[in-house]
Design a protein around this motif. Structure first.
Motif, PDB file in Angstrom:
ATOM      1  N   ASP A 105     -21.152 -36.599  26.558  1.00 36.88           N
ATOM      2  CA  ASP A 105     -19.987 -35.880  27.147  1.00 36.88           C
ATOM      3  C   ASP A 105     -20.230 -34.545  26.501  1.00 36.88           C
ATOM      4  O   ASP A 105     -20.212 -33.352  27.163  1.00 36.88           O
ATOM      5  CB  ASP A 105     -18.937 -36.253  27.017  1.00 36.88           C
ATOM      6  N   LEU A 106     -20.492 -34.521  25.113  1.00 29.77           N
ATOM      7  CA  LEU A 106     -20.478 -33.119  24.416  1.00 29.77           C
ATOM      8  C   LEU A 106     -21.930 -32.397  24.678  1.00 29.77           C
ATOM      9  O   LEU A 106     -21.784 -31.097  24.947  1.00 29.77           O
ATOM     10  CB  LEU A 106     -20.452 -33.204  22.828  1.00 29.77           C
ATOM     11  N   ARG A 107     -23.069 -33.157  24.731  1.00 32.44           N
ATOM     12  CA  ARG A 107     -24.222 -32.552  25.204  1.00 32.44           C
ATOM     13  C   ARG A 107     -24.058 -31.983  26.343  1.00 32.44           C
ATOM     14  O   ARG A 107     -24.851 -30.753  26.580  1.00 32.44           O
ATOM     15  CB  ARG A 107     -25.212 -33.688  25.102  1.00 32.44           C
ATOM     16  N   ALA A 133     -20.576 -47.254  21.021  1.00 31.34           N
ATOM     17  CA  ALA A 133     -20.532 -47.204  22.552  1.00 31.34           C
ATOM     18  C   ALA A 133     -19.866 -45.702  22.779  1.00 31.34           C
ATOM     19  O   ALA A 133     -20.217 -44.886  23.538  1.00 31.34           O
ATOM     20  CB  ALA A 133     -20.175 -48.099  23.418  1.00 31.34           C
ATOM     21  N   GLN A 134     -18.600 -45.820  22.435  1.00 34.11           N
ATOM     22  CA  GLN A 134     -17.804 -44.675  22.443  1.00 34.11           C
ATOM     23  C   GLN A 134     -18.291 -43.144  21.858  1.00 34.11           C
ATOM     24  O   GLN A 134     -18.193 -42.211  22.585  1.00 34.11           O
ATOM     25  CB  GLN A 134     -16.448 -44.871  22.007  1.00 34.11           C
ATOM     26  N   ARG A 135     -18.990 -43.561  20.756  1.00 33.29           N
ATOM     27  CA  ARG A 135     -19.708 -42.309  20.123  1.00 33.29           C
ATOM     28  C   ARG A 135     -20.783 -42.014  20.943  1.00 33.29           C
ATOM     29  O   ARG A 135     -20.852 -40.638  21.142  1.00 33.29           O
ATOM     30  CB  ARG A 135     -20.212 -42.753  18.863  1.00 33.29           C
ATOM     31  N   GLU A 136     -21.535 -42.694  21.610  1.00 32.08           N
ATOM     32  CA  GLU A 136     -22.557 -42.255  22.382  1.00 32.08           C
ATOM     33  C   GLU A 136     -22.341 -41.581  23.750  1.00 32.08           C
ATOM     34  O   GLU A 136     -22.593 -40.566  23.874  1.00 32.08           O
ATOM     35  CB  GLU A 136     -23.291 -43.689  22.811  1.00 32.08           C
ATOM     36  N   SER A 137     -20.963 -42.389  24.153  1.00 31.76           N
ATOM     37  CA  SER A 137     -20.420 -41.438  25.410  1.00 31.76           C
ATOM     38  C   SER A 137     -19.834 -40.268  25.183  1.00 31.76           C
ATOM     39  O   SER A 137     -20.204 -39.236  25.698  1.00 31.76           O
ATOM     40  CB  SER A 137     -19.271 -42.426  25.866  1.00 31.76           C
TER      41      SER A 137
END
Length: 181
Positions: free
Chosen positions: A135-137, A127-131
């Motif tokens: 954010d990076l996108r 979930a943190q990776r997706e977040s």
């Protein structure tokens, strides 16, 4: 002394041989004494001796019976002690088996908890990776629009157009990166 003997009967009496009257009187007294002893004393003495013999023999029999009973009780105690030792060994073995089961159960629960914590951590990490990726996108999109605006020389201020352009760009990057993997 001779005068005394002469006055009594005139004949001299031999002191070794008793007078016949003394013999008769002595015999009657002896017979009476024997009768009294045989009739009253000897039976009582015999009863007393028999009672003592019975008491002694009874005491010996009681002692033998007590000894036999003591030996029997000792044997019973030995059997009970042996049974108690066997029971104690069985209880000890059961306790060890129970302890081993508890240990295995605790280890299984610990493994389950560990797996649950690891799974939860992985989910949180995903979930943190997706977040972070989102954010990076967004940040990469903003940077890409700024760079594209500088390169093109025109301001790409229209938000809807920016988003569409950024989304297409990122999707093309994803498909390009996905094809390389």
């Amino acid at each position: 002394m001779l005068n005394i003997l002469a006055a009594e009967g005139g004949t001299e009496h031999n002191p070794i041989i008793p007078l016949w009257q003394e013999l008769v009187l002595g015999t009657i007294a002896f017979a009476i004494l024997c009768f009294v002893l045989m009739k009253f004393v000897f039976p009582r003495m015999e009863q007393t001796f028999r009672a003592r013999v019975d008491a002694i023999e009874g005491g010996l029999k009681r002692a033998e019976a007590a000894q036999a009973e003591a030996n029997e009780l000792l044997e019973q105690y030995r059997v009970q002690l042996s049974e108690a030792r066997t029971e104690a060994a069985r209880i000890r073995d059961e306790a060890r088996a129970d302890a081993e089961e508890i240990r295995a159960d605790v280890l299984a629960k610990a493994r389950e908890e560990s797996d649950r914590i690891i799974s939860s951590g992985r989910d949180a990490l995903a979930a943190q990776r997706e977040s972070i990726v989102r954010d990076l996108r967004a940040e990469v999109g903003t940077l890409a629009v700024d760079l594209a605006g500088r390169i093109v020389g025109e301001s790409l201020a229209d938000e809807a157009r920016n988003r569409g352009t950024v989304e297409r760009f990122l999707d093309s990057l994803d498909t390009t990166a996905g094809g390389r993997r």
